[in-house]
Write a protein that holds these residues in place. Structure first.
Motif, PDB file in Angstrom:
ATOM      1  N   UNK A  26       0.838  -1.196   0.000  1.00 28.72           N
ATOM      2  CA  UNK A  26       0.000   0.000   0.000  1.00 28.72           C
ATOM      3  C   UNK A  26       0.874   1.247   0.000  1.00 28.72           C
ATOM      4  N   UNK A  27       1.710   1.342  -1.057  1.00 28.80           N
ATOM      5  CA  UNK A  27       2.618   2.475  -1.161  1.00 28.80           C
ATOM      6  C   UNK A  27       1.824   3.770  -1.293  1.00 28.80           C
ATOM      7  N   UNK A  28       2.233   4.745  -0.584  1.00 30.87           N
ATOM      8  CA  UNK A  28       1.544   6.027  -0.552  1.00 30.87           C
ATOM      9  C   UNK A  28       2.551   7.109  -0.924  1.00 30.87           C
ATOM     10  N   UNK A  29       2.276   7.814  -2.017  1.00 32.68           N
ATOM     11  CA  UNK A  29       3.231   8.829  -2.469  1.00 32.68           C
ATOM     12  C   UNK A  29       3.329   9.986  -1.491  1.00 32.68           C
ATOM     13  N   UNK A  30       2.417  10.053  -0.514  1.00 30.66           N
ATOM     14  CA  UNK A  30       2.517  11.102   0.488  1.00 30.66           C
ATOM     15  C   UNK A  30       3.538  10.778   1.570  1.00 30.66           C
ATOM     16  N   UNK A  31       4.024   9.539   1.570  1.00 32.27           N
ATOM     17  CA  UNK A  31       5.027   9.156   2.559  1.00 32.27           C
ATOM     18  C   UNK A  31       6.340   9.871   2.300  1.00 32.27           C
ATOM     19  N   UNK A  32       6.956  10.357   3.355  1.00 31.59           N
ATOM     20  CA  UNK A  32       8.334  10.831   3.259  1.00 31.59           C
ATOM     21  C   UNK A  32       9.246   9.610   3.310  1.00 31.59           C
ATOM     22  N   UNK A  33      10.348   9.691   2.596  1.00 32.72           N
ATOM     23  CA  UNK A  33      11.288   8.567   2.551  1.00 32.72           C
ATOM     24  C   UNK A  33      12.673   9.055   2.942  1.00 32.72           C
ATOM     25  N   UNK A  34      13.326   8.288   3.746  1.00 36.94           N
ATOM     26  CA  UNK A  34      14.667   8.660   4.191  1.00 36.94           C
ATOM     27  C   UNK A  34      15.651   7.527   4.024  1.00 36.94           C
ATOM     28  N   UNK A  50      13.407  12.915   1.729  1.00 36.86           N
ATOM     29  CA  UNK A  50      12.628  13.817   0.892  1.00 36.86           C
ATOM     30  C   UNK A  50      11.150  13.581   1.140  1.00 36.86           C
ATOM     31  N   UNK A  51      10.361  14.599   0.864  1.00 38.47           N
ATOM     32  CA  UNK A  51       8.948  14.495   1.204  1.00 38.47           C
ATOM     33  C   UNK A  51       8.159  13.968   0.006  1.00 38.47           C
ATOM     34  N   UNK A  52       6.867  13.989   0.160  1.00 42.75           N
ATOM     35  CA  UNK A  52       5.994  13.508  -0.916  1.00 42.75           C
ATOM     36  C   UNK A  52       6.249  14.292  -2.188  1.00 42.75           C
ATOM     37  N   UNK A  53       6.336  13.586  -3.283  1.00 41.23           N
ATOM     38  CA  UNK A  53       6.566  14.152  -4.603  1.00 41.23           C
ATOM     39  C   UNK A  53       7.951  14.781  -4.751  1.00 41.23           C
ATOM     40  N   UNK A  54       8.806  14.651  -3.726  1.00 38.07           N
ATOM     41  CA  UNK A  54      10.186  15.094  -3.839  1.00 38.07           C
ATOM     42  C   UNK A  54      10.376  16.589  -3.919  1.00 38.07           C
ATOM     43  N   UNK A  55       9.401  17.355  -3.435  1.00 37.19           N
ATOM     44  CA  UNK A  55       9.538  18.813  -3.566  1.00 37.19           C
ATOM     45  C   UNK A  55      10.547  19.388  -2.595  1.00 37.19           C
ATOM     46  N   UNK A  56      10.750  18.703  -1.487  1.00 37.04           N
ATOM     47  CA  UNK A  56      11.707  19.183  -0.488  1.00 37.04           C
ATOM     48  C   UNK A  56      12.621  18.049  -0.075  1.00 37.04           C
ATOM     49  N   UNK A  57      13.877  18.383   0.150  1.00 35.79           N
ATOM     50  CA  UNK A  57      14.855  17.392   0.588  1.00 35.79           C
ATOM     51  C   UNK A  57      15.585  17.896   1.828  1.00 35.79           C
ATOM     52  N   UNK A  58      16.142  16.957   2.549  1.00 34.54           N
ATOM     53  CA  UNK A  58      16.881  17.265   3.778  1.00 34.54           C
ATOM     54  C   UNK A  58      18.087  16.351   3.780  1.00 34.54           C
ATOM     55  N   UNK A  59      19.262  16.941   3.725  1.00 28.58           N
ATOM     56  CA  UNK A  59      20.490  16.172   3.562  1.00 28.58           C
ATOM     57  C   UNK A  59      21.391  16.386   4.778  1.00 28.58           C
ATOM     58  N   UNK A  94      20.054   1.805   4.804  1.00 25.38           N
ATOM     59  CA  UNK A  94      18.657   1.427   4.943  1.00 25.38           C
ATOM     60  C   UNK A  94      17.759   2.550   4.434  1.00 25.38           C
ATOM     61  N   UNK A  95      16.659   2.177   3.824  1.00 25.44           N
ATOM     62  CA  UNK A  95      15.653   3.182   3.522  1.00 25.44           C
ATOM     63  C   UNK A  95      14.466   2.956   4.453  1.00 25.44           C
ATOM     64  N   UNK A  96      13.765   4.038   4.703  1.00 30.71           N
ATOM     65  CA  UNK A  96      12.632   4.006   5.613  1.00 30.71           C
ATOM     66  C   UNK A  96      11.592   5.007   5.143  1.00 30.71           C
ATOM     67  N   UNK A  97      10.370   4.813   5.559  1.00 30.39           N
ATOM     68  CA  UNK A  97       9.286   5.699   5.132  1.00 30.39           C
ATOM     69  C   UNK A  97       8.354   5.975   6.294  1.00 30.39           C
ATOM     70  N   UNK A  98       7.752   7.157   6.251  1.00 30.57           N
ATOM     71  CA  UNK A  98       6.814   7.515   7.301  1.00 30.57           C
ATOM     72  C   UNK A  98       6.199   8.868   7.039  1.00 30.57           C
ATOM     73  N   UNK A  99       5.453   9.338   8.017  1.00 27.58           N
ATOM     74  CA  UNK A  99       4.793  10.633   7.905  1.00 27.58           C
ATOM     75  C   UNK A  99       5.368  11.584   8.950  1.00 27.58           C
ATOM     76  N   UNK A 100       5.273  12.855   8.660  1.00 26.95           N
ATOM     77  CA  UNK A 100       5.706  13.866   9.612  1.00 26.95           C
ATOM     78  C   UNK A 100       5.516  15.242   9.030  1.00 26.95           C
ATOM     79  N   UNK A 101       5.440  16.215   9.883  1.00 25.07           N
ATOM     80  CA  UNK A 101       5.202  17.580   9.415  1.00 25.07           C
ATOM     81  C   UNK A 101       6.471  18.214   8.860  1.00 25.07           C
ATOM     82  N   UNK A 102       7.613  17.739   9.302  1.00 28.79           N
ATOM     83  CA  UNK A 102       8.895  18.269   8.825  1.00 28.79           C
ATOM     84  C   UNK A 102       9.850  17.120   8.535  1.00 28.79           C
TER      85      UNK A 102
END
Length: 121
Positions: A26-34, A50-59, A94-102
Motif C-alpha cells: 500500500x505504497x503512498x506517495x505522500x510518505x516521506x522517505x529517508x 525527501x517528502x511527498x513528490x520530492x519537492x523538499x529534501x533534507x540532507x 537502509x531506507x525508511x518511510x513515514x509521515x511527519x510535518x517536517x
C-alpha cells in the motif's frame, strides 16, 4: 508498505553508486522517505530524506554536496545518488518511510532490509 533497498556494492574511493528503494504494497506517495546508514560499531546515522513528490529534501551535513536524493513516484522508487565516495561512507544503508510535518521529524514506520556499501581506499 514493504521497502526493498538495492544498489549497494564495492566501489573504489572517489567512485559513485546509486541506491534504490522500491516500495510495494500500500505504497503512498505522500510518505516521506529517508536513507540511513550504520557502520560497524557505530550508531545508525541519518543520511537524507525527501517528502511527498520530492519537492523538499533534507540532507545530512556529512554528505551534503556529494549525495542527492530523488524519487520517481511512477515507479514508487526513491534513489540515493552517492558521488565522491570515501572510506567513511562504508556502511549498511537502509531506507525508511513515514509521515511527519517536517523532514527533520519524520516518524519512520516502515523499514527496508538494508544494502551494503563498501568503499575501498
Amino acid at each position: 508498505v514493504q521497502l526493498q533497498a538495492s544498489g549497494g556494492g564495492l566501489v573504489q574511493a572517489g567512485g559513485s553508486l546509486r541506491l534504490s528503494c522500491a516500495a510495494s504494497g500500500r505504497a503512498d506517495s505522500r510518505l516521506a522517505v529517508g536513507w540511513f546508514r550504520q557502520a560497524p560499531g557505530k550508531e545508525r546515522e541519518f543520511v537524507a530524506a525527501l517528502n511527498d513528490y520530492g519537492r523538499n529534501t533534507y540532507i545530512s551535513a556529512s554528505v551534503k554536496g556529494r549525495f542527492t536524493i530523488s524519487r520517481d513516484n511512477t515507479k514508487n522508487t526513491v534513489y540515493l545518488q552517492m558521488n565522491s565516495l570515501t572510506f567513511d561512507d562504508t556502511a549498511v544503508y537502509y531506507c525508511a518511510a513515514g509521515f511527519g510535518s517536517r523532514l527533520s521529524n519524520i516518524d519512520y514506520t516502515y523499514w527496508g532490509q538494508g544494502t551494503q556499501v563498501t568503499v575501498s581506499s
